[in-house]
Design a protein around this motif. Structure first.
Motif, short mmCIF file in Angstrom:
data_model
loop_
_atom_site.label_atom_id
_atom_site.label_comp_id
_atom_site.label_asym_id
_atom_site.label_seq_id
_atom_site.Cartn_x
_atom_site.Cartn_y
_atom_site.Cartn_z
N PHE B 118 0.92 -0.94 -0.39
CA PHE B 118 0.31 -0.04 -0.18
C PHE B 118 0.78 1.78 -0.08
N ASN B 119 2.12 1.32 1.48
CA ASN B 119 2.62 2.43 0.61
C ASN B 119 4.15 2.33 1.45
N ILE B 120 4.89 2.56 1.10
CA ILE B 120 6.41 2.25 1.93
C ILE B 120 6.24 3.25 2.80
N GLY B 121 7.50 3.17 4.08
CA GLY B 121 7.53 3.88 5.00
C GLY B 121 6.42 3.83 5.83
N TYR B 122 6.50 4.35 6.54
CA TYR B 122 6.24 4.90 8.31
C TYR B 122 4.78 5.78 9.02
N GLY B 123 4.80 6.96 7.40
CA GLY B 123 4.51 7.85 7.52
C GLY B 123 3.46 8.19 7.06
N TYR B 124 2.22 6.90 6.85
CA TYR B 124 1.11 7.14 5.93
C TYR B 124 0.25 7.46 7.66
N VAL B 125 0.27 6.87 7.94
CA VAL B 125 -0.63 6.81 9.73
C VAL B 125 -0.61 8.46 10.04
N GLY B 126 0.70 8.87 9.59
CA GLY B 126 0.43 10.64 10.33
C GLY B 126 -0.17 11.24 8.63
N GLU B 127 -0.17 11.03 7.89
CA GLU B 127 -0.29 11.62 6.78
C GLU B 127 -1.56 11.48 6.70
N TYR B 128 -2.15 10.33 6.73
CA TYR B 128 -4.26 9.89 7.62
C TYR B 128 -4.83 10.99 8.35
N LEU B 129 -3.89 11.01 9.67
CA LEU B 129 -4.69 12.21 10.64
C LEU B 129 -3.52 14.00 10.26
N GLN B 130 -3.43 13.89 9.71
CA GLN B 130 -3.16 15.41 9.53
C GLN B 130 -4.16 15.82 8.34
N ARG B 131 -4.40 14.60 7.47
CA ARG B 131 -5.78 14.67 6.26
C ARG B 131 -7.10 15.13 6.87
N PHE B 132 -7.16 14.17 8.38
CA PHE B 132 -8.83 14.10 8.59
C PHE B 132 -8.85 15.48 10.37
N THR B 133 -7.68 15.77 10.30
CA THR B 133 -8.00 16.64 10.95
C THR B 133 -7.79 18.15 10.81
N GLY B 134 -7.25 17.93 9.59
CA GLY B 134 -6.33 19.59 9.40
C GLY B 134 -5.61 19.93 9.90
N SER B 135 -4.64 19.44 10.35
CA SER B 135 -3.59 20.04 11.02
C SER B 135 -2.63 20.75 10.52
N ARG B 136 -1.85 22.12 10.54
CA ARG B 136 -0.69 21.78 9.65
C ARG B 136 0.88 21.89 9.89
N HIS B 137 0.42 21.55 10.59
CA HIS B 137 1.68 20.41 11.11
C HIS B 137 2.72 19.10 11.41
N THR B 138 3.48 18.46 10.64
CA THR B 138 3.84 17.43 10.63
C THR B 138 4.06 16.45 11.96
N PRO B 139 3.38 15.43 11.12
CA PRO B 139 2.97 14.64 12.53
C PRO B 139 4.79 13.80 13.09
N LEU B 140 4.32 13.59 14.08
CA LEU B 140 5.92 12.28 14.71
C LEU B 140 5.07 11.56 14.67
N SER B 141 5.78 10.14 14.59
CA SER B 141 5.38 9.48 14.82
C SER B 141 6.99 8.36 15.60
N PHE B 142 6.18 7.75 16.74
CA PHE B 142 7.29 6.72 16.44
C PHE B 142 7.18 5.81 16.68
N LEU B 143 8.41 4.51 16.52
CA LEU B 143 7.99 3.41 15.78
C LEU B 143 9.25 2.56 17.39
N THR B 144 8.81 3.24 18.61
CA THR B 144 10.13 2.31 19.68
C THR B 144 9.96 0.64 20.60
N ALA B 145 8.84 0.19 19.18
CA ALA B 145 7.94 -1.14 19.97
C ALA B 145 6.98 -1.05 21.39
N CYS B 146 6.48 -1.01 22.04
CA CYS B 146 5.65 -1.33 22.84
C CYS B 146 6.02 -0.24 23.35
#
Lengths: 280, 384
Positions: B118-146
């Motif tokens: 579907f996509n490469i990388g791990y930014g899609y959730v952030g991109e989706y939420l940015q679109r959904f909320t209309g936020s003007r700031h780029t979301p920051l995603s943490f991938l630090t396991a649990c």
């Protein structure tokens, strides 16, 4: 935030064995079955930190990536779909679990502190830099090591569907690293400000007010006609090829330059980063 | 009390129900009617804490889950559409939208079109939420396991504390995907008996779950019961990519430093919510860390674990378990450690075996992840 050391690992797509052989000569690790993504991350970080004392400091290690180990991910999901009864082998799972890459770096460096994978669509390295700068600025870490790591998309079919690269631009293996702290003495460059903008209308006046500076753009910013018109001399250099965390490479190039500079990165959502820096 | 940010809105979708109040209500019924009976029914097909609703596709599940939790948390906090534009988004997840990659790949593999993933990388959730909320700031995603969504919460709170931002949306998401489930299975980490028993002598492993939660953080509370963020700490040990150092020292140091950051003594903590995955390594290393904390402070406080209620939701476990437990407290009780019967030899504490009445308190939340990642947070709704 002062940049003290950098390292650029940028190569045309190589098999994992190539990097494992180099790593073996530098450091004994237990990454024998690890992915190319993990190997080049550790290799780049070790080369960046050669000669740096790791002890007696609380380190922040930040790894960002645009597409990390996508070849491994595609291979594993294809196997899951084509052979649903076959198990996902432990090392295949660990290799697609890119959460662990910062751990491998911290372990290889014997770093005490915290290590994290942080990312964002299109602006992963820029957000990681912002996070590291925040931690350094407020004393949450003593020293920061920041890497942008991506493997080449050359062997990934349909890469053009995901990354709109200009024709004939090679997709490279890249692992670029910056070591930074709060001490100006002996630094290569100072990151002055990391600013985020929600619109180009807000960005352009900010850039104009910066005065005479070297301006470098990321891939999406370079394709933005309004930015190109406003800053016709802004550079976007693909002569060395392209890798996913190109922002790391651009910042390192600017840090090694002679003039005050600004690096501008754009996301597909139309958000911008402007990072100003002063070579010392 | 030193507090600089508050959770003014929250929401949760987990196996217990589609909403945090429904989840707490169901939790009460599980406590009253018997845990083993509950899981027997829940795990009739697979030992997995699945969301109650069934979806046609994984994409639908992804969109509905994220949109429901975000909308609900924003509504509870009373965030206006204009304010949404200024929201800073922090995401924590281990696998992000891996399930969508698997689904997309199946379609591509069977020549039904589409792309390999579907996509490469791990930014899609952030991109989706940015679109959904209309936020003007780029979301920051943490991938630090649990510890992913715990770290998202910590950074959001710290950035508010340091006046870098004013409002934050923290989202933890972990939805079922075959890669993760089969990966944990091949690492021999999953329970075979299908009963979650953290810290128990008969514990035989992890039971995974799925869930999604959101929290809105602001500089000021909006209601008397809003929980304040008091402090946190993050450490990593470099012992192993899949286990913590069994000596528990890094886990102890993380909890110790979180208390120091919160300027609280252990005696001021009403309960520790342990990570408690039920794996052999975690049972020992975390218990040793907790014992060391008790020894340092020469006092003991109740310890509980909530994974038997909702499963181990990996990168989302931080926000999911925090929202769940805070809602239990608001409802007047501390949840017990279901499944616990007999302690592991050499461990000095016994986790809570029955629910305890409480309405206000200060709580230490501890989380541990692959790669030796440890994070602890102190939250409180004591009178200010």
């Amino acid at each position: 935030m002062y940049i003290h050391k950098t390292h650029v690992l940028l190569q045309h797509c190589q098999p994992v064995k190539h990097y494992k052989d180099i790593l073996k000569r530098i450091k004994k690790t237990n990454l024998r079955r690890s992915s190319k993504y993990n190997i080049i991350a550790v290799l780049g970080a070790l080369q960046c930190m050669r000669g740096v004392e790791m002890k007696n400091a609380f380190w922040g290690i930040y790894v960002s990536s645009a597409y990390s180990c996508i070849e491994n991910v595609a291979e594993v999901v294809t196997r899951i779909n084509s052979e649903p009864e076959a198990p996902v082998m432990p090392f295949d799972f660990l290799n697609v679990n890119s959460n662990n890459v910062s751990f491998y770096v911290a372990q290889a460096l014997e770093a005490t502190g915290k290590n994290m994978v942080v990312t964002a669509e299109d602006l992963g390295f820029e957000k990681a830099l912002q996070t590291a700068d925040f931690d350094l600025c407020y004393g949450f870490v003593d020293r920061a090591l920041l890497g942008g790591v991506d493997t080449s998309l050359q062997n990934f079919d349909g890469a053009a569907d995901y990354v709109p690269l200009p024709d004939n631009t090679p997709s490279m293996d890249g692992s670029c690293w910056i070591y930074a702290n709060r001490e100006p003495e002996g630094a290569l460059a100072r990151i002055e400000k990391i600013e985020e903008f929600g619109t180009i209308e807000a960005l352009i006046p900010y850039l104009r007010n910066l005065g005479e500076r070297e301006v470098a753009l990321n891939l999406l910013a370079a394709q933005n006609s309004r930015l190109r018109e406003a800053f016709p001399r802004a550079s976007f250099d693909l002569r060395q090829g392209y890798y996913g965390s190109q922002g790391a490479l651009s910042l390192i190039t600017l840090a090694k330059g002679k003039r005050p500079a600004c690096y501008v990165a754009q996301s597909t959502q139309g958000a911008f980063f402007a990072i100003t820096l002063q070579p010392l | 009390m030193h507090a600089c940010s508050y959770i003014t809105g929250s929401s949760l979708l987990c196996s217990l129900g589609e909403g945090k109040r429904e989840a707490v209500q169901k939790a009460r019924s599980v406590i009253e009617n018997g845990y083993e009976r509950y899981v027997k029914q829940l795990f009739s097909q697979k030992a997995f804490y699945a969301l109650p609703r069934r979806y046609g596709t994984r994409s639908q599940k992804f969109e509905h889950t994220l949109e429901t939790v975000v909308k609900s948390a924003l509504e509870e906090a009373g965030i206006t559409p204009r304010e949404q534009e200024e929201l800073h988004i922090f995401i924590g997840s281990t696998s992000m939208n891996m399930g969508m990659n698997e689904e997309c790949n199946a379609s591509w593999l069977h020549k039904s079109g589409g792309r390999e993933v579907f996509n490469i990388g791990y930014g899609y959730v952030g991109e989706y939420l940015q679109r959904f909320t209309g936020s003007r700031h780029t979301p920051l995603s943490f991938l630090t396991a649990c510890t992913s969504s715990t770290n998202a919460l910590i950074y959001a709170a710290r950035m508010i504390e340091k006046k870098q931002i004013k409002k934050a949306l923290v989202v933890g998401v972990e939805l079922y995907n075959d890669t993760t489930y089969n990966g944990f299975s091949s690492l021999m980490l999953l329970s075979q008996k299908g009963v979650y028993r953290p810290f128990d002598a008969d514990s035989d492993g992890i039971i995974l779950g799925e869930g999604c939660s959101a929290m809105v953080l602001e500089e000021r509370p909006k209601s008397d019961g809003d929980f304040a963020y008091l402090g946190a700490a993050m450490h990593s040990d470099t012992y192993s990519e899949t286990t913590s150092n069994p000596d528990g020292i890094s886990i102890f140091e993380t909890m110790r430093d979180a208390l120091e950051d919160a300027q609280l003594g252990l005696e001021q903590i009403d309960c520790i919510k342990a990570h408690a995955t039920g794996s052999e390594n975690n049972n020992l290393s975390e218990a040793r860390g907790i014992d060391a904390l008790f020894a340092r402070h020469a006092t003991r406080v109740p310890v509980t674990a909530v994974k038997p209620f909702i499963g181990h939701t990996l990168g989302a476990s931080g926000s999911n378990e925090i929202v769940f437990m805070l809602e239990c407290v608001k409802a007047g009780f501390l949840p017990p450690t279901l499944g616990f019967e007999k302690g592991i030899e050499g461990i000095g504490f016994t986790p809570m075996q029955s629910a305890a009445a409480i309405e206000r308190g200060s709580f230490l939340f501890n989380f541990v992840g692959f790669g030796g990642s440890n994070s602890a947070v102190v939250l409180s709704n004591r009178e200010r």
